[in-house]
Design a protein around this motif. Sequence first.
Motif, PDB file in Angstrom:
ATOM      1  N   VAL A 230      38.040  37.247  42.609  1.00 41.19           N
ATOM      2  CA  VAL A 230      38.205  38.237  41.553  1.00 41.19           C
ATOM      3  C   VAL A 230      36.922  39.238  41.716  1.00 41.19           C
ATOM      4  N   PRO A 231      37.221  40.503  42.339  1.00 40.58           N
ATOM      5  CA  PRO A 231      35.934  41.311  42.370  1.00 40.58           C
ATOM      6  C   PRO A 231      35.334  41.639  41.093  1.00 40.58           C
ATOM      7  N   GLY A 232      33.888  41.389  40.951  1.00 45.41           N
ATOM      8  CA  GLY A 232      33.325  41.761  39.762  1.00 45.41           C
ATOM      9  C   GLY A 232      33.080  40.568  38.849  1.00 45.41           C
ATOM     10  N   GLU A 233      33.740  39.563  39.162  1.00 43.17           N
ATOM     11  CA  GLU A 233      33.618  38.313  38.241  1.00 43.17           C
ATOM     12  C   GLU A 233      32.786  37.355  38.869  1.00 43.17           C
ATOM     13  N   PRO A 234      32.179  36.579  38.070  1.00 49.15           N
ATOM     14  CA  PRO A 234      31.933  36.415  36.618  1.00 49.15           C
ATOM     15  C   PRO A 234      31.066  37.325  35.937  1.00 49.15           C
ATOM     16  N   LEU A 235      30.611  38.447  36.826  1.00 49.51           N
ATOM     17  CA  LEU A 235      29.542  39.388  36.297  1.00 49.51           C
ATOM     18  C   LEU A 235      30.210  40.058  35.005  1.00 49.51           C
ATOM     19  N   LYS A 236      31.292  40.637  35.278  1.00 44.91           N
ATOM     20  CA  LYS A 236      31.877  41.657  34.022  1.00 44.91           C
ATOM     21  C   LYS A 236      32.079  40.637  32.828  1.00 44.91           C
ATOM     22  N   THR A 237      32.525  39.464  32.918  1.00 48.46           N
ATOM     23  CA  THR A 237      32.488  38.538  31.831  1.00 48.46           C
ATOM     24  C   THR A 237      31.313  38.301  31.288  1.00 48.46           C
ATOM     25  N   LEU A 238      30.058  37.966  32.008  1.00 43.62           N
ATOM     26  CA  LEU A 238      28.888  37.594  31.502  1.00 43.62           C
ATOM     27  C   LEU A 238      28.453  38.665  30.762  1.00 43.62           C
ATOM     28  N   MET A 239      28.509  40.035  31.132  1.00 37.30           N
ATOM     29  CA  MET A 239      27.898  41.000  30.239  1.00 37.30           C
ATOM     30  C   MET A 239      28.680  41.321  29.121  1.00 37.30           C
ATOM     31  N   THR A 240      29.624  40.544  28.552  1.00 40.61           N
ATOM     32  CA  THR A 240      30.370  40.642  27.342  1.00 40.61           C
ATOM     33  C   THR A 240      29.567  39.556  26.303  1.00 40.61           C
TER      34      THR A 240
END
Length: 274
Positions: A230-240
């Motif tokens: 899943v491109p960008g994950e888990p970075l996108k979720t951690l940023m929330t």
Amino acid sequence: MAACISSLHVYPVKSLAGIDVQQSVLTSEGLHYDRRWVITDDQGDFITQRSCARMATLVPALDEHHLILQSPDRRHLFISLTLPEVAPSRVRIFGSECQGLDEGDEAARWLSAFLERPVRLKRVPRDNQRRVSPERIGTHVAHTGFADGYPLLIAATSSLTALNDRLVARALPALPMSRFRPNIVIEGTFPFAEHDSTTLEGENLSLWLCKPCERCRITTINQCSGDIAVPGEPLKTLMTMDHVATGGAFFGENAVVMQGGGQLLYTGMPIRMG
């Protein structure tokens, strides 16, 4: 449940697969044999999964005399644990200039063929002088091998559970702890206790938890296959998430050794956070 060490992980070659161990000797520069080798280009600049994801599929092992690397097609490279008798040469990790001992042409040819680029394999010298940044630890002097900047990374099983709950709520797959490449995993704490604590202590052991670890794209790489699911994950979720006051994608806590060099750490070892 009392807090304890849940698992221990050593990564002999920076950015290659890790080794799960039941016990490990703690040194002033981290767990024994952790990040003691690095792969560089011909100029000595370090190479990691950030630019070469297939590095994750090279699996290390250690025997009494060798570091052994195994490729997915079961070819092996044997590196003597005896320090090579060569002059130190340049290694650059981010903005940090340090020294490494080149492991020779055979290792370079084997790794270059697998990674499809010219590379060298270098090892931490006996008189390693690479210091942890004084910007975070003040007057305390600590050294590290070829880790990004700190000798230890601590993470909690409860923190991974909290992240996975958020991922699943967003219809994304849960992740194993291997995505975050910690050295010491703890259990029996509340989620993200590692960020709310300044020390991890045990009998004759004291680690200073000095900096939340801001994560990079390596966390998006499956550490078994080298693929990005899943491109960008888990970075996108951690940023929330708000477990660290500073905005960004954080998971795990960087640490240095204050007391306990030479001590044997083991799974199940009681610890306390302070």
